[in-house]
Scaffold this active site. Structure first.
Site, mmCIF file in Angstrom:
data_model
loop_
_atom_site.group_PDB
_atom_site.id
_atom_site.type_symbol
_atom_site.label_atom_id
_atom_site.label_comp_id
_atom_site.label_asym_id
_atom_site.label_seq_id
_atom_site.Cartn_x
_atom_site.Cartn_y
_atom_site.Cartn_z
ATOM 1 C CG HIS A 12 -2.111 1.023 1.222
ATOM 2 N ND1 HIS A 12 -3.060 0.715 1.114
ATOM 3 C CD2 HIS A 12 -1.985 2.478 1.272
ATOM 4 C CE1 HIS A 12 -4.055 1.784 1.116
ATOM 5 N NE2 HIS A 12 -3.335 3.073 1.105
ATOM 6 C CG HIS A 14 -1.319 6.493 -2.234
ATOM 7 N ND1 HIS A 14 -2.570 6.363 -3.029
ATOM 8 C CD2 HIS A 14 -1.801 6.022 -0.979
ATOM 9 C CE1 HIS A 14 -3.316 5.925 -2.241
ATOM 10 N NE2 HIS A 14 -3.103 5.635 -1.066
ATOM 11 C CG HIS A 192 -7.824 3.510 -0.146
ATOM 12 N ND1 HIS A 192 -7.275 3.058 -1.386
ATOM 13 C CD2 HIS A 192 -6.734 4.556 0.436
ATOM 14 C CE1 HIS A 192 -5.900 3.290 -1.326
ATOM 15 N NE2 HIS A 192 -5.612 4.328 -0.203
ATOM 16 C CD GLU A 195 -7.141 6.452 6.013
ATOM 17 O OE1 GLU A 195 -6.071 7.024 6.165
ATOM 18 O OE2 GLU A 195 -7.472 6.482 5.007
ATOM 19 C CG ASP A 273 -1.580 5.976 3.371
ATOM 20 O OD1 ASP A 273 -1.835 5.453 2.121
ATOM 21 O OD2 ASP A 273 -2.269 6.439 4.129
ATOM 22 C CG ASP A 274 0.109 8.907 1.162
ATOM 23 O OD1 ASP A 274 0.102 9.053 -0.227
ATOM 24 O OD2 ASP A 274 -0.637 8.615 1.695
#
Length: 328
Positions: A12, A14, A192, A195, A273-274
């Protein structure tokens, strides 16, 4: 060996969200674009909350304008991942940002990204595969165009399709066509959910989009019947603990439900994630989880194997990654 040194698999990530701030600042300077408002005094990304984060994310992405920009981005991202011990990664790519959902332009961007990924694999040993991702808050019609790009380039490198963005925008059932289209093209599916949306968003992703992995999914813990369903059906959660804590989904690492989900038999994986937005790396994720839950190397070995087995790549690539995990 410490958990920091272990070989890791990340599912996962981005692509634009993994761009080091220094890389974006340099690119902005080259293009004479003023992005000073998205950085703090230390040079990192600055935002107030999740919705502001989305705006900062899109502002940073605005300087990524050509296939060459994305090739350079890919090199920078994979250098960071390899330094953290990642041997296999799946990255979310959006034709919305790569050619404005035009299939011909998307192919050009994709070729540049793949060329850079191949070079990084040769130099660092890290393997990258792509998951085409539509943006939920851009709406279902643009998602159809994104799905068409995905279907046209499905194969050994584009291996999946998903949806990201604002979980509170629209309903997942509005995106069924896009997921059916890409499923028929042979792509594996993730979404997604769970969350910012509660457990009902996870259930919607399973029921309407029929995905096999859930991005985040952690709020399923609020519905134990749903948790049991995830465990029984073998649905894999792409969990990003550091992201959840920084954005305030959970107050701290010990409050995060990844340990409880795993104890109830849910297949959990760990990702960033980021990463620069959340001041993290895969090494940091592993170390913070070890501290919070007293996880030992055996737990992380299990998570890495689970991640490799849940990867969307072909069998030959998966076998190669599993062998590397055994040797680490």
């Amino acid at each position: 060996m410490t958990v920091s040194d272990m070989a890791k698999v990340e599912l996962h990530l981005h692509h634009e969200g993994a761009a080091p701030p220094a890389f974006i600042r340099g690119l902005a300077a080259e293009k004479k674009v003023d992005l000073s408002g998205i950085f703090n005094e230390h040079g990192g990304y600055h935002y107030k909350d999740f919705w502001d984060f989305l705006k900062v994310y899109e502002a940073a992405t605005s300087v990524l304008q050509t296939p060459e920009d994305y090739a350079r981005l890919t090199t920078a991202v994979l250098e960071e991942s390899a330094a953290a011990g990642v041997v296999y990664s799946e990255t979310f790519l959006s034709p919305d940002f790569c050619g404005d959902r035009d299939v011909g332009a998307w192919r050009e961007y994709l070729a540049a990204i793949r060329e850079a990924a191949d070079a990084a694999e040769a130099e660092h040993g890290i393997v990258l595969r792509g998951i085409v991702t539509c943006i939920r808050h851009f709406g279902p019609q643009k998602a159809r165009e994104t799905a068409a790009c995905a279907a046209e380039t499905a194969g050994d490198w584009i291996v999946g399709f998903g949806i990201a963005g604002d979980e509170n925008a629209g309903a997942l059932e509005d995106f069924v066509w896009s997921f059916d289209c890409t499923r028929e093209a042979g792509l594996r599916l993730t979404a997604h959910a769970g969350e910012w949306g509660g457990p009902e968003s996870v259930r919607d992703a399973l029921d309407h989009l029929r995905v096999e992995r859930i991005g985040h999914g952690v709020r399923a813990i609020e519905d134990l019947a749903l948790v049991d369903r995830l465990a029984e059906d073998g649905v894999v959660l792409e969990v990003c603990p550091g992201s959840n804590v920084v954005l305030g989904v959970y107050s701290d690492w010990r409050a995060h439900p990844i340990h409880r989900l795993r104890e109830r038999g849910v297949k959990v994986t760990v990702s960033t994630d980021d990463p620069p937005f959340f001041h993290t790396t895969m090494v940091n994720e592993y170390n913070r989880l070890a501290d919070a839950f007293e996880w030992d190397e055996g737990v992380f070995e299990d998570i890495a194997r689970t991640s490799a087995e849940a990867a969307f790549c072909d069998v030959a690539t998966k076998d190669k990654i599993l062998k590397r995990l055994e040797r680490s």
